[in-house]
Design a protein around this motif. Structure first.
Motif, PDB file in Angstrom:
ATOM      1  N   ALA A   1       0.830  -1.200   0.000  1.00  0.00           N
ATOM      2  CA  ALA A   1       0.000   0.000   0.000  1.00  0.00           C
ATOM      3  C   ALA A   1       0.869   1.256   0.000  1.00  0.00           C
ATOM      4  O   ALA A   1       0.546   2.245  -0.658  1.00  0.00           O
ATOM      5  CB  ALA A   1      -0.932  -0.007   1.211  1.00  0.00           C
ATOM      6  N   GLU A   2       1.997   1.229   0.734  1.00  0.00           N
ATOM      7  CA  GLU A   2       2.876   2.400   0.790  1.00  0.00           C
ATOM      8  C   GLU A   2       3.642   2.593  -0.515  1.00  0.00           C
ATOM      9  O   GLU A   2       3.714   3.696  -1.053  1.00  0.00           O
ATOM     10  CB  GLU A   2       3.907   2.245   1.916  1.00  0.00           C
ATOM     11  N   VAL A   3       4.211   1.486  -1.019  1.00  0.00           N
ATOM     12  CA  VAL A   3       5.085   1.605  -2.195  1.00  0.00           C
ATOM     13  C   VAL A   3       4.278   1.950  -3.434  1.00  0.00           C
ATOM     14  O   VAL A   3       4.742   2.685  -4.307  1.00  0.00           O
ATOM     15  CB  VAL A   3       5.885   0.306  -2.392  1.00  0.00           C
ATOM     16  N   GLY A   4       3.087   1.405  -3.514  1.00  0.00           N
ATOM     17  CA  GLY A   4       2.233   1.781  -4.624  1.00  0.00           C
ATOM     18  C   GLY A   4       2.328   0.842  -5.807  1.00  0.00           C
ATOM     19  O   GLY A   4       2.749  -0.312  -5.684  1.00  0.00           O
ATOM     20  N   ILE A   5       1.974   1.385  -6.958  1.00  0.00           N
ATOM     21  CA  ILE A   5       1.721   0.543  -8.123  1.00  0.00           C
ATOM     22  C   ILE A   5       2.969  -0.201  -8.590  1.00  0.00           C
ATOM     23  O   ILE A   5       2.889  -1.293  -9.143  1.00  0.00           O
ATOM     24  CB  ILE A   5       1.116   1.396  -9.268  1.00  0.00           C
ATOM     25  N   SER A   6       4.153   0.396  -8.345  1.00  0.00           N
ATOM     26  CA  SER A   6       5.367  -0.277  -8.813  1.00  0.00           C
ATOM     27  C   SER A   6       5.540  -1.616  -8.101  1.00  0.00           C
ATOM     28  O   SER A   6       5.989  -2.600  -8.705  1.00  0.00           O
ATOM     29  CB  SER A   6       6.589   0.613  -8.576  1.00  0.00           C
ATOM     30  N   ALA A   7       5.189  -1.684  -6.825  1.00  0.00           N
ATOM     31  CA  ALA A   7       5.305  -2.945  -6.093  1.00  0.00           C
ATOM     32  C   ALA A   7       4.386  -3.996  -6.699  1.00  0.00           C
ATOM     33  O   ALA A   7       4.765  -5.156  -6.853  1.00  0.00           O
ATOM     34  CB  ALA A   7       4.962  -2.722  -4.621  1.00  0.00           C
ATOM     35  N   VAL A   8       3.182  -3.565  -7.065  1.00  0.00           N
ATOM     36  CA  VAL A   8       2.231  -4.511  -7.654  1.00  0.00           C
ATOM     37  C   VAL A   8       2.783  -5.047  -8.970  1.00  0.00           C
ATOM     38  O   VAL A   8       2.785  -6.257  -9.227  1.00  0.00           O
ATOM     39  CB  VAL A   8       0.863  -3.830  -7.894  1.00  0.00           C
ATOM     40  N   VAL A   9       3.267  -4.132  -9.808  1.00  0.00           N
ATOM     41  CA  VAL A   9       3.780  -4.548 -11.116  1.00  0.00           C
ATOM     42  C   VAL A   9       4.933  -5.533 -10.931  1.00  0.00           C
ATOM     43  O   VAL A   9       4.964  -6.610 -11.524  1.00  0.00           O
ATOM     44  CB  VAL A   9       4.223  -3.321 -11.928  1.00  0.00           C
ATOM     45  N   GLU A  10       5.890  -5.157 -10.084  1.00  0.00           N
ATOM     46  CA  GLU A  10       7.064  -6.015  -9.921  1.00  0.00           C
ATOM     47  C   GLU A  10       6.670  -7.405  -9.442  1.00  0.00           C
ATOM     48  O   GLU A  10       7.116  -8.418  -9.982  1.00  0.00           O
ATOM     49  CB  GLU A  10       8.043  -5.380  -8.931  1.00  0.00           C
ATOM     50  N   MET A  11       5.827  -7.457  -8.416  1.00  0.00           N
ATOM     51  CA  MET A  11       5.462  -8.755  -7.862  1.00  0.00           C
ATOM     52  C   MET A  11       4.715  -9.615  -8.877  1.00  0.00           C
ATOM     53  O   MET A  11       4.971 -10.806  -9.011  1.00  0.00           O
ATOM     54  CB  MET A  11       4.609  -8.565  -6.594  1.00  0.00           C
ATOM     55  N   PHE A  12       3.831  -9.003  -9.618  1.00  0.00           N
ATOM     56  CA  PHE A  12       3.020  -9.842 -10.497  1.00  0.00           C
ATOM     57  C   PHE A  12       3.743 -10.212 -11.784  1.00  0.00           C
ATOM     58  O   PHE A  12       3.424 -11.225 -12.402  1.00  0.00           O
ATOM     59  CB  PHE A  12       1.647  -9.207 -10.750  1.00  0.00           C
ATOM     60  N   VAL A  13       4.739  -9.412 -12.167  1.00  0.00           N
ATOM     61  CA  VAL A  13       5.600  -9.869 -13.258  1.00  0.00           C
ATOM     62  C   VAL A  13       6.346 -11.120 -12.795  1.00  0.00           C
ATOM     63  O   VAL A  13       6.433 -12.129 -13.511  1.00  0.00           O
ATOM     64  CB  VAL A  13       6.588  -8.761 -13.673  1.00  0.00           C
TER      65      VAL A  13
END
Lengths: 114, 313, 437
Positions: free
Chosen positions: A81-93
């Motif tokens: 939640a803090e890091v934002g969209i980049s964390a989501v992208v990285e993890m799901f890649v």
């Protein structure tokens, strides 16, 4: 913090031991019956404990890859939640790459083990 | 730690244990009633089943099979109940919890992985072909359900931004996670049936293996295994209530009662499901778990993560 | 003492019964199952699970030997009964209940049991020879030399040794295998444990049997034989690893299994590599009470119940068994139709059942075709729509010697389903005796 868990562990183990001791008093005989393992009424020709052919072992390797990934997953869950969209992208890649591996293994028949 | 919950002293541990056992007995009672009805008798005649079975097994002798691996057998037998008890350490009852670990979700996960070892040990111990096959079947089944389970319980943690169960409960004020992450909830319910070795995931203790991991256990050993399975089911339901069904949130009733009522209701539903479904063989389950359920749960997680990030910014 | 009496009273309220059917006593077994259900008792899955051992019919010598060994494996309190006619079921269960409730008798029985396990006989041995010629003929495997043993049920140690010597040696030397290091290691540990256990057993009892097994240990110096049973021997697995082979006979003391059938399986992991089928006949002068009319609606329901039991669907199996009993009473589907339709719908709709049963080859028809799921649906269909005039649709049976080919290479769960669904009619089995139909 972990005191509750420690006490619960003691209680659980103690409870299981107590159940076994109680059973000594209530069962028709305290000593266990010596018996052969059940084999449809026959004597075993050999001991069952053996090198078992766990034919699904390729899946265990696949599992290991994902399981190690869980190491990252839990910390990620806290900060996403803090890091934002980049964390989501990285993890799901990352997960996507693993999933491609799963699909490849599936196509190769690694998930079929009978 | 998190402030949302009151951590009660360790002296309350026995009460938690008793509550868990009572819930386990409730599950077994519901099961007995449903079984009686399926056999054409009045459902009421099945209510006494847990007590009668307990009395029967207390009176029955234990068995010692030839060249059994007794220490490992005992660990596998007694361990299930202990693990179930350890699971509920992090599950809050209303506002109270025994230990509000900052990694409560991980703790639950760790305990459920211990079940792998225990069921396998219970199968390995008696030196019996049937139970050995049952033990290895459980491992195959675990390979199918464990990953979906892990990702399913990650979803509430992402939504709450914390791995502490207390925070997850607090984050559900107003809207239960089960409502907007239904896939994760359903997958978790399935996993509860799987780690308590209940149909449709009962192959390790299947009728086709003369009881599988149960095949050579009698007396108190059998009781510990059966009670352990019911307790695991109850503990899993309790955890599902905390992370998916809003924990103690609810109108009118006090929070602790809501926790219990929801847990009992979910447990009853799971028991009903287990009687409705035949066993799925692990080899048929495995491809399904990996190719269908796993991507679905990952998608669910993606949705949750996106909602959290977009909603938070 | 009141507490003990109360415990006994509570404990016998829901007894579990291990039912063994002798070929030819199918109707008796149905009556027994019904009686068990009506009392709220439960069929047992294995001897460890059972309070009562109930034999339907008069077994022949080898079948009786298997039943006797299973009896020794009941933990106790235990009771044993024989039922020869459907009408005798209730009385037999009453007798068994009295036996279970007799606390002093049970304690005496428990105290009298030996400290060493009853060894029974090997699956290939013939205790008295009165089943002579009872079907080693269906073998399609070079059967081990167990047949020729003189098979005195008490000294099993020597013959075990020589029939498996070679295998077990292999097994020992190849212990450091690659694929399954974990289980290999703990296997070693447990075998040591086993030896200790065995010794402690000898200390307790110090009987002749124990000495015997000691001797044989010394004779086979190179091969550890905990409790007089050799270790498993290795065999090449399909992916080139060496994995142990186990001999796992399935039947005749096995719930939801065709009466008298023995499937001698050689198992690697949980896959049957080879099998040999035979049928153990009833006693030579026994008069079988009779089976269900083959292919009749009740018979179809009985077969469906067996498949559903093995498939792990207790409630649907109970529904099928109830329908069977109703049909036996009524002699025609009539009032059972709605329930039959309900069961049929429920089975047809079950996605999980289809997932488990699809693709398991059916041992039915000539040549065998379809899978177990088809077969289950066909049974339910035939039960719902019996032929006009009451002549049952015949069941296309499969000869017993086809069974080994069908089960080879199948996983144990599939083998159980396949055999549960196999149309090896009991009547055929009795007539032929030798199991060659």
């Amino acid at each position: 913090m972990y005191l509750g868990a420690a006490v619960m562990l003691l209680l659980g183990v103690g409870g299981a031991v107590a159940a076994v001791l109680l059973h000594r008093a209530t069962s028709v005989a305290a000593a266990p019956v010596a018996t052969l393992p059940f084999l449809s009424g026959w004597r075993p020709e050999e001991h069952a404990l053996s090198r078992f052919h766990a034919r699904y072992y390729p899946v265990t390797l696949l599992f290991l890859a994902f399981d190690v990934e869980m190491l990252y997953m839990y910390p990620w869950a806290v900060v996403v939640a803090e890091v934002g969209i980049s964390a989501v992208v990285e993890m799901f890649v990352f997960l996507g790459v693993l999933m491609v591996g799963v699909l490849w293994a599936w196509r190769e028949g690694a998930l079929r083990w009978v | 730690m998190t402030g949302a919950l009151t951590q009660v002293p360790a002296g309350w541990v026995p009460l938690a244990a008793v509550l868990l056992l009572a819930l386990a007995a409730l599950g077994a009672t519901v099961d007995g009633a449903l079984a009686a009805r399926a056999q054409g008798r009045h459902w009421g005649s099945g209510l006494g089943l847990p007590m009668a079975e307990t009395a029967r097994l207390l009176r029955q002798r234990r068995r010692r099979t030839v060249a059994a691996d007794r220490p490992l057998w005992l660990i596998g037998t007694g361990g299930l109940l202990v693990v179930a008890l350890l699971m509920v350490v992090v599950v809050p009852l209303g506002r109270w919890t025994l230990s509000d670990l900052p990694v409560g979700v991980v703790w639950f996960n760790a305990m459920d992985v211990v079940v792998w070892a225990l069921v396998w040990l219970a199968g390995w111990g008696p030196n019996s072909a049937h139970s050995l096959v049952g033990g290895y079947r459980f491992l195959a089944q675990a390979l199918a359900y464990e990953l979906p389970l892990m990702f399913a319980i990650t979803a509430p943690a992402v939504a709450a931004g914390s791995l502490a169960v207390g925070d997850v409960v607090a984050a559900q004020e107003g809207l239960w996670f089960a409502v907007w992450m239904p896939v994760a909830f359903l997958v978790f319910c399935g996993a509860v049936l799987a780690f308590s070795v209940r149909a449709p995931f009962s192959a390790p203790a299947g009728a086709d293996l003369a009881g599988g991991v149960l095949a050579d256990s009698s007396g108190i050993d059998r009781w510990l295994l059966l009670a352990g399975r019911w307790a695991l089911m109850a503990a899993g339901s309790a955890f599902a209530v905390a992370v998916f069904l809003g924990g103690g949130h609810g109108p009118l009733l006090p929070a602790w009662l809501w926790s219990l009522v929801k847990t009992g209701a979910l447990l009853a539903v799971l028991v009903w499901v287990r009687r409705r479904l035949p066993t799925v063989r692990p080899d048929r389950l495995l491809p399904f778990g990996w190719v269908v359920v796993l991507p679905l749960v990952l998608l669910q997680l993606l949705v949750v993560a996106v909602v959290v990030v977009v909603g938070g910014s | 003492m009141g507490l003990r009496r109360r415990l006994t009273a509570a404990a016998v309220r829901r007894a579990t019964v291990l039912v063994v059917e002798v070929p030819g006593w199918g109707r008796t077994r149905c009556a027994v199952e019904r009686e068990i259900r009506d009392r709220g008792w439960r069929p047992a899955a294995s001897p460890a699970d059972a309070d009562v051992l109930l034999v339907c019919g008069r077994p022949g010598a080898r079948l009786a030997a298997a039943v006797d060994l299973a009896w020794e494996q009941l933990p106790g309190p235990r009771a044993r009964a024989e039922v020869l006619t459907p009408s005798g079921a209730s009385a037999a269960l009453d007798r068994a209940l009295d036996g279970l409730a007799d606390d002093d008798g049970q304690r005496a029985d428990a105290a009298a049991r030996p400290g060493d396990p009853a060894m029974g006989i090997g699956a290939d041995e013939d205790p008295d020879g009165d089943d002579a010629g009872s079907g080693h003929e269906t073998s399609d495997e070079d059967s081990d030399d167990g047949d020729s043993d003189d098979g005195d049920s008490d000294d099993g140690d020597s013959d075990d040794g020589d029939s498996d010597d070679g295998d077990s040696d292999d097994g020992d030397s190849g212990d450091g295998d690659s694929g399954d290091g974990d289980s290999g290691d703990s296997g070693d540990g447990s075998d040591d444990d086993g030896a200790e256990d065995d010794e402690s057993g000898e200390d307790e009892s110090g009987e002749d049997d124990a000495d015997d097994s000691d001797d044989s240990d010394e004779m086979d110096m190179d091969m550890p034989m905990p409790a007089g049973i050799p270790l498993a021997g290795g065999g090449e697995a399909r992916d080139g690893l060496e994995m142990d082979l186990l001999h796992v006979p399935l039947g005749p003391v096995l719930p939801a299994w065709p009466p008298g059938l023995v499937l001698h399986c050689t198992v690697q992991g949980d896959v049957v590599q080879e099998a040999r089928a035979e049928v153990l006949p009833p006693g030579p002068d026994a008069e079988p009470d009779g089976d269900l009319v083959q292919g009749s609606p009740a018979d179809r329901c009985d077969r469906a119940a067996r498949i559903l039991t093995v498939a792990g669907w207790a409630d649907a199996a109970a529904a099928a068994a109830r329908l069977r009993d109703e049909l036996l009473d009524a002699d025609g589907p009539g009032s059972s139709r709605p329930a039959l339709d309900r069961l049929d719908r429920r089975v047809r709709r079950s996605w999980t059942l289809r997932r488990s049963l699809r693709g398991v080859p059916a041992a039915a028809g000539n040549p065998p075709a379809g899978d177990v799921h088809d077969q289950l649906l066909r049974h339910l269909d035939q039960a719902r729509h019996p032929r006009e005039g009451g002549v049952p649709t015949p069941v296309a049976t499969v000869p017993l010697d086809r069974l080994p080919d069908l089960v080879a290479g199948q996983e144990l769960a599939a083998v159980r389903l396949l055999v549960a669904a196999a149309d090896l009619s009991p009547a055929t089995l009795v007539r032929s005796g030798a199991g060659l139909s």
